[in-house]
Design an enzyme around this catalytic site. Structure first.
Site, PDB file in Angstrom:
ATOM      1  N   ILE A 154       0.822  -1.223   0.000  1.00  0.00           N
ATOM      2  CA  ILE A 154       0.000   0.000   0.000  1.00  0.00           C
ATOM      3  C   ILE A 154       0.847   1.261   0.000  1.00  0.00           C
ATOM      4  O   ILE A 154       0.398   2.304  -0.472  1.00  0.00           O
ATOM      5  CB  ILE A 154      -0.992  -0.024   1.195  1.00  0.00           C
ATOM      6  CG1 ILE A 154      -2.149   0.938   0.941  1.00  0.00           C
ATOM      7  CG2 ILE A 154      -0.285   0.263   2.501  1.00  0.00           C
ATOM      8  CD1 ILE A 154      -3.312   0.761   1.880  1.00  0.00           C
ATOM      9  N   ASN A 195      -2.511   1.984  15.716  1.00  0.00           N
ATOM     10  CA  ASN A 195      -2.891   1.626  17.088  1.00  0.00           C
ATOM     11  C   ASN A 195      -3.411   2.893  17.782  1.00  0.00           C
ATOM     12  O   ASN A 195      -3.220   3.993  17.277  1.00  0.00           O
ATOM     13  CB  ASN A 195      -1.706   0.996  17.832  1.00  0.00           C
ATOM     14  CG  ASN A 195      -0.469   1.868  17.753  1.00  0.00           C
ATOM     15  OD1 ASN A 195      -0.491   3.028  18.161  1.00  0.00           O
ATOM     16  ND2 ASN A 195       0.602   1.332  17.187  1.00  0.00           N
ATOM     17  N   GLY A 217       3.918  -4.300  11.019  1.00  0.00           N
ATOM     18  CA  GLY A 217       2.961  -4.529   9.941  1.00  0.00           C
ATOM     19  C   GLY A 217       2.863  -3.347   8.994  1.00  0.00           C
ATOM     20  O   GLY A 217       3.854  -2.669   8.699  1.00  0.00           O
ATOM     21  N   ASP A 269       1.513  -0.520   9.467  1.00  0.00           N
ATOM     22  CA  ASP A 269       1.814   0.729  10.179  1.00  0.00           C
ATOM     23  C   ASP A 269       3.303   1.058  10.082  1.00  0.00           C
ATOM     24  O   ASP A 269       3.688   2.190   9.745  1.00  0.00           O
ATOM     25  CB  ASP A 269       1.387   0.543  11.647  1.00  0.00           C
ATOM     26  CG  ASP A 269       1.266   1.842  12.424  1.00  0.00           C
ATOM     27  OD1 ASP A 269       1.433   2.917  11.830  1.00  0.00           O
ATOM     28  OD2 ASP A 269       0.994   1.763  13.636  1.00  0.00           O
ATOM     29  N   SER A 285      -7.149  -4.799  10.693  1.00  0.00           N
ATOM     30  CA  SER A 285      -7.339  -5.751  11.810  1.00  0.00           C
ATOM     31  C   SER A 285      -6.948  -7.198  11.504  1.00  0.00           C
ATOM     32  O   SER A 285      -7.012  -8.038  12.403  1.00  0.00           O
ATOM     33  CB  SER A 285      -8.783  -5.747  12.351  1.00  0.00           C
ATOM     34  OG  SER A 285      -9.027  -4.622  13.165  1.00  0.00           O
ATOM     35  N   THR A 286      -6.574  -7.519  10.263  1.00  0.00           N
ATOM     36  CA  THR A 286      -6.345  -8.936   9.928  1.00  0.00           C
ATOM     37  C   THR A 286      -4.917  -9.399  10.169  1.00  0.00           C
ATOM     38  O   THR A 286      -4.588 -10.548   9.876  1.00  0.00           O
ATOM     39  CB  THR A 286      -6.710  -9.226   8.460  1.00  0.00           C
ATOM     40  OG1 THR A 286      -5.807  -8.513   7.602  1.00  0.00           O
ATOM     41  CG2 THR A 286      -8.145  -8.844   8.149  1.00  0.00           C
ATOM     42  N   GLY A 287      -4.077  -8.515  10.701  1.00  0.00           N
ATOM     43  CA  GLY A 287      -2.713  -8.909  11.034  1.00  0.00           C
ATOM     44  C   GLY A 287      -2.624  -9.286  12.498  1.00  0.00           C
ATOM     45  O   GLY A 287      -3.296 -10.215  12.950  1.00  0.00           O
ATOM     46  N   VAL A 288      -1.841  -8.546  13.253  1.00  0.00           N
ATOM     47  CA  VAL A 288      -1.677  -8.881  14.676  1.00  0.00           C
ATOM     48  C   VAL A 288      -2.987  -8.740  15.454  1.00  0.00           C
ATOM     49  O   VAL A 288      -3.132  -9.352  16.507  1.00  0.00           O
ATOM     50  CB  VAL A 288      -0.575  -8.048  15.361  1.00  0.00           C
ATOM     51  CG1 VAL A 288       0.784  -8.383  14.801  1.00  0.00           C
ATOM     52  CG2 VAL A 288      -0.840  -6.561  15.256  1.00  0.00           C
TER      53      VAL A 288
HETATM   54  P1  ADP Z   1      -3.686  -4.860  12.463  1.00  0.00           P
HETATM   55  O1  ADP Z   1      -2.985  -4.490  13.737  1.00  0.00           O
HETATM   56  O2  ADP Z   1      -4.841  -3.921  12.151  1.00  0.00           O
HETATM   57  O3  ADP Z   1      -4.066  -6.290  12.410  1.00  0.00           O
HETATM   58  P2  ADP Z   1      -1.382  -5.323  10.671  1.00  0.00           P
HETATM   59  O4  ADP Z   1      -0.468  -4.281  10.114  1.00  0.00           O
HETATM   60  O5  ADP Z   1      -0.809  -6.322  11.591  1.00  0.00           O
HETATM   61  O6  ADP Z   1      -2.613  -4.502  11.316  1.00  0.00           O
HETATM   62  O7  ADP Z   1      -2.073  -6.093   9.470  1.00  0.00           O
HETATM   63  C1  ADP Z   1      -3.109  -5.567   8.672  1.00  0.00           C
HETATM   64  C2  ADP Z   1      -2.988  -6.131   7.282  1.00  0.00           C
HETATM   65  O8  ADP Z   1      -2.027  -5.389   6.535  1.00  0.00           O
HETATM   66  C3  ADP Z   1      -2.542  -7.584   7.221  1.00  0.00           C
HETATM   67  O9  ADP Z   1      -3.445  -8.274   6.370  1.00  0.00           O
HETATM   68  C4  ADP Z   1      -1.161  -7.516   6.574  1.00  0.00           C
HETATM   69  O10 ADP Z   1      -0.906  -8.644   5.775  1.00  0.00           O
HETATM   70  C5  ADP Z   1      -1.273  -6.279   5.741  1.00  0.00           C
HETATM   71  N1  ADP Z   1      -0.016  -5.599   5.372  1.00  0.00           N
HETATM   72  C6  ADP Z   1       1.167  -5.599   6.004  1.00  0.00           C
HETATM   73  N2  ADP Z   1       2.049  -4.821   5.353  1.00  0.00           N
HETATM   74  C7  ADP Z   1       1.397  -4.289   4.280  1.00  0.00           C
HETATM   75  C8  ADP Z   1       1.744  -3.412   3.207  1.00  0.00           C
HETATM   76  N3  ADP Z   1       2.975  -2.902   3.115  1.00  0.00           N
HETATM   77  N4  ADP Z   1       0.797  -3.111   2.268  1.00  0.00           N
HETATM   78  C9  ADP Z   1      -0.457  -3.616   2.365  1.00  0.00           C
HETATM   79  N5  ADP Z   1      -0.855  -4.441   3.353  1.00  0.00           N
HETATM   80  C10 ADP Z   1       0.061  -4.780   4.298  1.00  0.00           C
END
Ligand code: ADP
Length: 164
Positions: free
Chosen positions: A10, A23, A31, A33, A117-120
């Site tokens: 992204i 957060n 991630g 962020d 929300s789908t990561g950590v």
């Molecule tokens: P959250 O804490 O909301 O779960 P995360 O960053 O852990 O946030 O994950 C949210 C989503 O972003 C996950 O599906 C992860 O695979 C995705 N993600 C991580 N890095 C990138 C990136 N550089 N571009 C797009 N999506 C990403």
């Protein structure tokens, strides 16, 4: 509003605004962020976030995109998945709606979302895709193009299935 799904990073999206899955402290993290903070420039984005007073779950706040191709970053805080009985779906829907409202406030016409929300935070990916697509389809906004950015092929398939 047109809704597209795509696979990619992204931080490389040349849209008016990208959404950050942040957060509540808006302090940066791992991630998506972390990637957004690195791409924008850690020091400048950190300073901008520090003026915002944090962000509640389900809400969204904008900063400039600094060194990113995107002009704006819309920081939203998704719910932590706790089994589904704690209002998670409504809070996640609120993230998508509030991001569109903030996009309207800054005049963004194109917007890219990560899978909030789908990561950590552990939200099950199929359910999160349901909420994302259903909420966006119902929204009233001046945003013309929304891109759902999947970071893996399985998530892209979930979006494509629901956009059919
Ligand atoms: P959250 O804490 O909301 O779960 P995360 O960053 O852990 O946030 O994950 C949210 C989503 O972003 C996950 O599906 C992860 O695979 C995705 N993600 C991580 N890095 C990138 C990136 N550089 N571009 C797009 N999506 C990403």
């Amino acid at each position: 509003m047109r809704i597209e799904a795509a696979l990619g990073d992204i931080t490389l999206e040349a849209v008016d605004a990208i959404v950050n899955a942040a957060n509540p402290a808006l302090a940066g993290g791992g991630g998506v962020d972390g990637a957004i903070h690195r791409g924008a420039g850690e020091a400048e984005l950190h300073r901008a976030c520090a003026t915002l007073g944090g962000c509640q779950t389900g809400d969204a706040k904008a900063t400039p995109g600094f060194d990113l191709p995107a002009r704006w970053i819309i920081h939203t805080v998704g719910p932590i998945w706790r089994g589904g009985g704690f209002g998670e779906a409504e809070l996640l829907a609120s993230c998508y709606r509030r991001c569109l409202e903030v996009a309207d406030e800054v005049g963004a016409r194109s917007l890219a979302f990560p899978a909030i929300s789908t990561g950590v935070y552990g939200y099950p990916r199929p359910r999160a895709a349901d909420v994302a697509v259903a909420t966006l389809k119902e929204a009233e906004t001046n945003v013309e193009v929304v891109r759902l950015l999947a970071f893996d092929a399985a998530t892209l398939d979930l979006y494509l299935d629901r956009l059919d």
